[in-house]
Structures are given as structure tokens and as C-alpha cells.
Design an enzyme around this catalytic site. Sequence first.
Site, short mmCIF file in Angstrom:
data_model
loop_
_atom_site.label_atom_id
_atom_site.label_comp_id
_atom_site.label_asym_id
_atom_site.label_seq_id
_atom_site.Cartn_x
_atom_site.Cartn_y
_atom_site.Cartn_z
CG ASN A 6 126.27 -17.14 76.77
OD1 ASN A 6 125.78 -16.85 75.69
ND2 ASN A 6 126.24 -16.32 77.80
CG HIS A 9 128.01 -14.15 70.85
ND1 HIS A 9 127.45 -12.89 70.87
CD2 HIS A 9 128.90 -14.18 71.87
CE1 HIS A 9 127.99 -12.19 71.83
NE2 HIS A 9 128.87 -12.94 72.47
CG HIS A 42 123.12 -11.49 79.39
ND1 HIS A 42 124.31 -10.84 79.56
CD2 HIS A 42 122.22 -10.75 80.05
CE1 HIS A 42 124.14 -9.75 80.29
NE2 HIS A 42 122.87 -9.67 80.58
NE ARG A 44 124.66 -7.89 76.94
CZ ARG A 44 125.34 -7.05 77.73
NH1 ARG A 44 124.85 -5.87 78.03
NH2 ARG A 44 126.52 -7.37 78.18
NE ARG A 48 124.28 -5.53 73.51
CZ ARG A 48 125.35 -5.13 74.21
NH1 ARG A 48 126.46 -5.82 74.14
NH2 ARG A 48 125.29 -4.05 74.96
CD GLU A 69 125.40 -14.50 81.55
OE1 GLU A 69 125.54 -13.36 81.09
OE2 GLU A 69 126.13 -15.45 81.24
CB THR A 100 129.26 -9.42 81.60
OG1 THR A 100 128.12 -9.96 80.95
CG2 THR A 100 128.90 -9.02 83.01
CD GLU A 150 129.25 -17.53 85.58
OE1 GLU A 150 128.02 -17.73 85.56
OE2 GLU A 150 129.92 -17.19 84.59
CG HIS A 190 133.54 -12.99 81.08
ND1 HIS A 190 134.45 -12.33 80.31
CD2 HIS A 190 132.34 -12.45 80.79
CE1 HIS A 190 133.82 -11.40 79.60
NE2 HIS A 190 132.54 -11.45 79.87
N1 PXP Z 1 129.45 -15.99 82.45
C1 PXP Z 1 128.89 -14.75 82.47
C2 PXP Z 1 128.28 -14.29 83.75
C3 PXP Z 1 128.88 -13.94 81.32
O1 PXP Z 1 128.32 -12.71 81.37
C4 PXP Z 1 129.40 -14.45 80.13
C5 PXP Z 1 129.32 -13.64 78.87
O2 PXP Z 1 128.01 -13.51 78.47
C6 PXP Z 1 129.96 -15.74 80.14
C7 PXP Z 1 129.99 -16.48 81.31
C8 PXP Z 1 130.54 -16.37 78.91
O3 PXP Z 1 131.66 -15.64 78.53
P1 PXP Z 1 132.37 -15.97 77.16
O4 PXP Z 1 131.42 -15.64 76.07
O5 PXP Z 1 133.58 -15.08 77.19
O6 PXP Z 1 132.72 -17.43 77.19
#
Ligand code: PXP
Length: 241
Positions: A6, A9, A42, A44, A48, A69, A100, A150, A190
Amino acid sequence: MRLAINIDHVATVRNARGGLLPDPIAAALIAEKAGVKGIVCHLREDRRHIRDEDVVRLRKAITTKLDLEMSIAPDIVAVAKRVKPELATLVPERRKELTTEGGLDVVRFSKKVRKTIEQLHDSVIAVSLFVDPVRGQIEEAKAIGADMVELHTGEYAEAHTRSEQNKHLKQIRAMASFARDLGLEVNAGHGLDYTNIQPIAAIDDIEEVSIGHAIIARAVFVGLEHAVREMVELIQGKNIK
Ligand code: PXP
């Protein structure tokens, strides 16, 4: 097991100065070179981090698979239908949350989620539902036509004691097997990081993990390519030096 990264960031850092760097698309290409099998972002409601143009550019640039996402808000569904990611992962979204929080309540929002799944399927987009590792949520996901779930690993990742962590791990393992038996594909994510990934990676029923924050945070010190390779090695059961 596959790793999907992901890259939200990377966009968070870019947006902090309002310019173009670091570019999340460049990050995605480096991550692909280092062995990820998918790129997750994602979009949003408040934009952001990832923005609409990022999703369009990612769609064109990456060679693995795009997992968008998203909430079930109609304007976001419209973006997905235009961009056509291989996969849409439906998540709950609250404006004030930092990230999330908790899985999608598929049982409560069954009708709305089913409609969104149908709209996405009409555009040949596979749909995953981000759910807590709970039997009822997984059964409902299957009943309303999801292709995949997921499993939310947040509680496992945040457990304070080994025994609490093992309890969550056992539940994730059981629910991964349950979902597979129903014919769903199973991903997880997550809060996964370099210290807690290996017990999850050992669960055969989970096909892919989605990891963001831990890899981007490590990349600040060792570089993105190295940070990704380390995570891939851990997932493959190797110990990193
Ligand atoms: N899976 C989902 C559905 C999420 O919302 C997120 C966070 O955006 C992640 C995975 C990745 O989580 P992390 O950034 O804590 O690895």
C-alpha cells in the site's frame, strides 16, 4: 503467499509540501522491481493522500495488479468504474480516523454492499471485502457475491501479550480456512510489520498480504527496494540479516 504494497503514505509525504515528490507511482514501480505482486492505494473521500490522478497514472504504469481500496460512496464507485482496477477492496471509512478502523460491517450494510459489488462486477472488477475475522461477516460476504475477503489483522497486530496474539492468530487461521471452504479467496492486512508477519505468512489459506505503513516507514532508513525485499524474504520464511 504474495505481498501487495500500500503506497498511500508516499503520497502523504508528497502532499505535506504540496509538490510532486516523492511520486507514489515511482514508488510502485520500485516495489514491483523488488518483488511485490500488487499495488494497493486507498482513494479516500477527503483525498488526504492518494488523488484521482494518482489512480489513473498507477493504472497506466504498473505491470502487476491494482487494488483500489475504497468506500461504497457513489462518487468513488464511479472513479473505480472509470479506472478499472483488477480488484476493488471495500472498506469502511470515517472522515476523522487516522487509518481504517475495523472491518466493513457486511451484515449491517448488506444491501448497499451487494449493490456496490454488482456495479463493480458490471465493469469486470473483482471485489474483496475487508472484514473482521468473524464467521457471520464472511458468510454474508459470500452470500452477497464477493469474490474475496481481506481478513483484518489489526487486533492481532496490536495485541499486547503473546497469549492474546496467539488467540487472534488462531481465529485468523480458522476464518481463513472457513472462507476458503466457502470458495472465497483470502487476503489479510492491517498493522502487519517486520516483527509480526511470519505467523500470518505461515497460514496457507491466505494468498496475499497487504502492507503499507511498516514498509514505507522502514524505507526511510534503508530505501524502498531494500525494505520491500526484506518483507518478501520474511514472507518466504527466511530470516533477514
Ligand atoms: N488493508 C486495508 C484494507 C487497509 O485499510 C490498510 C490501511 O490502509 C492496509 C491493509 C495496510 O495497513 P498498514 O498500513 O497498517 O500496513
